[in-house]
Design a protein around this motif. Structure first.
Motif, short mmCIF file in Angstrom:
data_model
loop_
_atom_site.label_atom_id
_atom_site.label_comp_id
_atom_site.label_asym_id
_atom_site.label_seq_id
_atom_site.Cartn_x
_atom_site.Cartn_y
_atom_site.Cartn_z
N GLU A 9 0.81 -1.22 0.00
CA GLU A 9 0.00 0.00 0.00
C GLU A 9 0.85 1.27 0.00
O GLU A 9 1.88 1.36 0.66
N THR A 10 0.39 2.25 -0.79
CA THR A 10 0.95 3.59 -0.83
C THR A 10 -0.22 4.57 -0.88
O THR A 10 -1.36 4.16 -1.07
N PRO A 11 0.04 5.87 -0.73
CA PRO A 11 -1.06 6.83 -0.84
C PRO A 11 -1.78 6.78 -2.18
O PRO A 11 -2.96 7.15 -2.27
N TYR A 12 -1.10 6.32 -3.25
CA TYR A 12 -1.74 6.27 -4.56
C TYR A 12 -2.14 4.85 -4.96
O TYR A 12 -2.80 4.65 -5.98
N PHE A 13 -1.79 3.85 -4.16
CA PHE A 13 -2.10 2.45 -4.46
C PHE A 13 -2.74 1.85 -3.21
O PHE A 13 -2.07 1.29 -2.36
N ARG A 14 -4.05 2.01 -3.10
CA ARG A 14 -4.77 1.63 -1.89
C ARG A 14 -5.23 0.18 -1.96
O ARG A 14 -5.80 -0.25 -2.97
N CYS A 15 -4.98 -0.56 -0.90
CA CYS A 15 -5.25 -1.99 -0.87
C CYS A 15 -6.37 -2.34 0.11
O CYS A 15 -6.33 -1.91 1.26
N SER A 16 -7.34 -3.10 -0.36
CA SER A 16 -8.33 -3.68 0.54
C SER A 16 -8.05 -5.18 0.62
O SER A 16 -7.57 -5.79 -0.34
N VAL A 17 -8.31 -5.76 1.79
CA VAL A 17 -8.04 -7.18 2.01
C VAL A 17 -9.37 -7.92 2.21
O VAL A 17 -10.18 -7.51 3.04
N VAL A 18 -9.59 -8.96 1.41
CA VAL A 18 -10.80 -9.77 1.55
C VAL A 18 -10.39 -11.24 1.67
O VAL A 18 -9.31 -11.64 1.20
N GLU A 19 -11.24 -12.04 2.29
CA GLU A 19 -10.92 -13.45 2.50
C GLU A 19 -11.57 -14.37 1.47
O GLU A 19 -11.48 -15.59 1.58
N ASP A 20 -12.19 -13.77 0.45
CA ASP A 20 -12.79 -14.53 -0.65
C ASP A 20 -11.76 -14.67 -1.77
O ASP A 20 -11.94 -14.19 -2.89
N GLN A 21 -10.66 -15.36 -1.46
CA GLN A 21 -9.49 -15.37 -2.34
C GLN A 21 -9.76 -15.92 -3.73
O GLN A 21 -9.33 -15.35 -4.73
#
Length: 349
Positions: free
Chosen positions: A183-195
């Motif tokens: 993650e960076t200020p311009y590359f936002r990451c969300s984490v989900v468990e539905d891989q």
């Protein structure tokens, strides 16, 4: 004790873009990560010089992502086993058809408690249908493997234009580590468990994007392309229900789903391929050499793999958009037949 050692397996367009992010984050995140990132780069010549030597001198992948500087922390290595030696986190970003060979070579040479993350948008052809790449990596290396998929066109990520991405994982703690890494200020990451759904979306959207390019090549407008996106998304959801039971509908609304579909259908390389298939009459292999300088389009391979699966299940007619795109890429049917396919789609009945 230093931080976790990170290595990148792959160095093409997307691999070089993610190397810029990871290379900077290992420097910025304190002692969380080791300050050196080894990147496996297949040795090839560019202007009579080894590409690895150019990269390590110029800190730029002049062939696959020219004009983008990568932090000095990233070192290109032409030897796979030297790249992965002592690594704690493996980032896989190579064409999916090379994964098994690379993992076979890595077996027995990696830490047992290492983890991996796949950014590979494709399927592996298995004896019965298709297999998710992350499953193959995990089984071959006997380590956990998550995925990262999203609306992430490499040149835009490399130029630090804001975007989102989705990390799919079965392990909450691994998800937290990967979020810090990427993650960076311009590359936002969300984490989900539905891989599995995250990974499936990443592969299937490339097939739909070829369809978007086909309508561009036929001279159709945004209304027709919008129909391709909608019908394509419907087939993606249906494919998940059939082959990946338990898929969560909410995952299709993450960056890995509808956002990646929109971005790829308007600006991705598979969209460009679809247009070129209509306008040039050339084979996929000829277009790869011409447009990608030898790299592979993932969409046609995925289309062929899922078509094999659909045919064996007698389900081609239930997925007419996927089926038509495969047959157009394989030159089995004329691209002009794509519009009747959209018009007569069972979704309209």
């Amino acid at each position: 004790m230093g931080g976790k050692k990170v290595c990148i397996v792959g160095s093409g367009n997307w691999g070089s873009a993610i190397a810029k992010i990871v290379g900077q984050n290992v420097l910025d995140k304190g002692d969380t990560f080791d300050k050196t990132v080894k990147m496996y780069m297949y040795q090839e010549m560019y202007n009579d010089e080894k590409l690895t030597e150019i990269f390590n001198r110029e800190h730029e992948n002049v062939k696959y992502l020219p004009g983008v500087k990568v932090p000095d922390s990233v070192i290109a290595v032409p030897d796979l086993l030297e790249t992965v030696k002592d690594a704690d986190i493996f980032i896989f970003v190579v064409p999916h058809q090379f994964v098994r060979k690379l993992c076979e070579e890595m077996k027995g040479h990696i830490k047992k408690d290492a983890i991996a993350v796949s950014m590979i948008k494709g399927f592996e052809q298995a004896e019965k249908g298709i297999r998710l790449i992350s499953h193959s990596i995990s089984d071959l290396l006997q380590i956990e493997c998550g995925v990262l998929m999203g609306a992430n066109l490499a040149p835009e990520v490399a130029s630090e234009q804001f975007c989102e991405t989705t990390i799919g994982t079965r392990n909450t703690e691994n998800g937290k580590v990967l979020k810090v890494l990427f993650e960076t200020p311009y590359f936002r990451c969300s984490v989900v468990e539905d891989q599995d759904t995250v990974e499936m979306c990443g592969a299937l959207k490339n097939v739909v994007a070829i369809g978007a390019g086909i309508v561009d090549g036929l001279g159709c407008g945004d209304n027709t392309k919008a129909a391709v996106l909608r019908l394509g998304l419907m087939e993606m959801v249906k494919f998940g229900e059939k082959y990946f039971p338990g898929s969560k509908m909410t995952t299709f609304f993450e960056s890995c789903g509808v956002a990646d579909l929109v971005a790829t259908c308007h600006g991705g390389r598979n969209r460009a391929l679809g247009e070129a298939v209509v306008k040039t009459g050339k084979t996929i292999q000829e277009l790869e050499k011409e447009i990608l300088h030898g790299q592979s389009f993932q969409g046609p391979l995925v289309a062929r793999e899922i078509n094999t699966m659909l045919k064996e299940s007698n389900l081609e007619e239930s997925f007419p958009l996927f089926t038509a795109i495969h047959k157009i890429c394989a030159r089995i049917i004329d691209p002009k037949e794509f519009i009747p396919c959209l018009r007569d789609h069972p979704e309209h009945l």
